[in-house]
Enzyme design. Structure first.
Site, PDB file in Angstrom:
ATOM      1  N   LYS A  88       5.821  -6.701   5.517  1.00 34.98           N
ATOM      2  CA  LYS A  88       5.379  -6.271   4.752  1.00 34.98           C
ATOM      3  C   LYS A  88       6.276  -6.151   2.888  1.00 34.98           C
ATOM      4  CE  LYS A  88       0.519  -5.303   4.485  1.00 34.98           C
ATOM      5  NZ  LYS A  88      -0.800  -4.826   5.432  1.00 34.98           N
TER       6      LYS A  88
HETATM    7  O1  G3P Z   1      -3.849  -4.893   5.187  1.00 30.61           O
HETATM    8  C1  G3P Z   1      -3.971  -3.663   4.543  1.00 30.61           C
HETATM    9  C2  G3P Z   1      -5.770  -3.597   3.651  1.00 30.61           C
HETATM   10  O2  G3P Z   1      -6.259  -3.710   4.656  1.00 30.61           O
HETATM   11  C3  G3P Z   1      -6.406  -1.705   3.723  1.00 30.61           C
HETATM   12  O3  G3P Z   1      -7.671  -1.880   3.712  1.00 30.61           O
HETATM   13  O4  G3P Z   1      -9.443  -0.869   3.816  1.00 30.61           O
HETATM   14  O5  G3P Z   1      -7.048   0.609   3.241  1.00 30.61           O
HETATM   15  O6  G3P Z   1      -8.464  -0.641   1.449  1.00 30.61           O
HETATM   16  P1  G3P Z   1      -8.443  -1.316   2.954  1.00 30.61           P
END
Ligand code: G3P
Length: 226
Positions: A88
């Site tokens: 990633k």
């Molecule tokens: O994979 C990373 C992403 O899904 C992060 O999500 O909820 O931290 O914005 P969030």
């Protein structure tokens, strides 16, 4: 649509994998720190996740390096953990350059923190195997996260992106930063290839009050039959 679990929590991954619908896992530095992870254990932790989900499920592990050579070096190290590791990499100039280097070596990249169509197009052209547009974080700044993913899905579908010439795999869009089951519905309707969801959202996706009420009444009526 495929479902990935957005977590570094081993017990959540084991549980979700047992449900039979899990196609991959995405992690990030925040998710790893949330489970109390330490730098020294990172690679074995990713290895353990790969083992749980099996070789057909991609597991994204994020590079935290900031220059192309360091990101590429990180990527090679992470990819060596298991064949299903996907590196990633954040959407930035150094990340694009590293993506091209890794893609040319047959290492899969998930280009993350993607918020616009031009970013997604560049990631695709640099050889990313996956692009991860973030919904919730875009909504957080009063933008339309769902529309942004829909635009990226449409733009990507206008072209034939086969970043992985070795495996012949097509580019896939991973709708990320998903905060609700409704986000999943909208992503499925627009044709996003994958939704990566936190375990809490996955649990909500299974449930509906009418399903629960229906099960309850069937069980009661079955008692009468007995
Ligand atoms: O994979 C990373 C992403 O899904 C992060 O999500 O909820 O931290 O914005 P969030």
């Amino acid at each position: 649509m495929k479902f990935f679990l957005d977590t570094a929590d081993i017990s959540e991954i084991e549980e979700a994998a047992s449900w039979g619908a899990l196609a991959g896992v995405t992690t990030n530095p925040t998710l790893y720190s949330r489970v109390g992870g330490k730098l020294a254990d990172f690679e074995s932790h990713i290895g353990r996740i790969c083992q749980i989900v099996g070789p057909d499920c991609p597991v994204s592990a994020e590079s935290v390096a900031m220059t192309r050579d360091e990101i590429a070096e990180d990527g090679r190290r992470l990819a060596a953990i298991a064949p299903n590791v996907v590196v990633k990499i954040p959407t930035m100039v150094e990340g694009l350059a590293a993506t091209r280097m890794l893609a040319d070596e047959g290492i899969r990249v998930n280009m993350t923190l993607c918020f616009t169509v031009p970013q997604a197009m560049l990631a695709a052209r640099a050889g990313a195997r996956y692009i991860s547009p973030f919904i919730g974080r875009f909504d957080d700044i009063s933008e339309d996260g769902i529309q942004q993913v829909a635009d990226i899905v449409e733009a990507v579908s206008n072209y034939d992106f086969t970043p992985d010439t070795v495996r012949g795999e097509q580019l896939e869009v991973i709708a990320a930063s998903i905060r609700s089951a409704d986000h999943v519905t909208k992503c499925a309707l627009m044709g996003a290839d994958i939704a990566t969801v936190p375990f809490g959202v996955l649990k909500k996706m299974v449930k509906h009050p009418l399903t629960d009420a229906g099960i309850d009444s069937f069980m009661k009526d079955w008692e009468k039959v007995k």
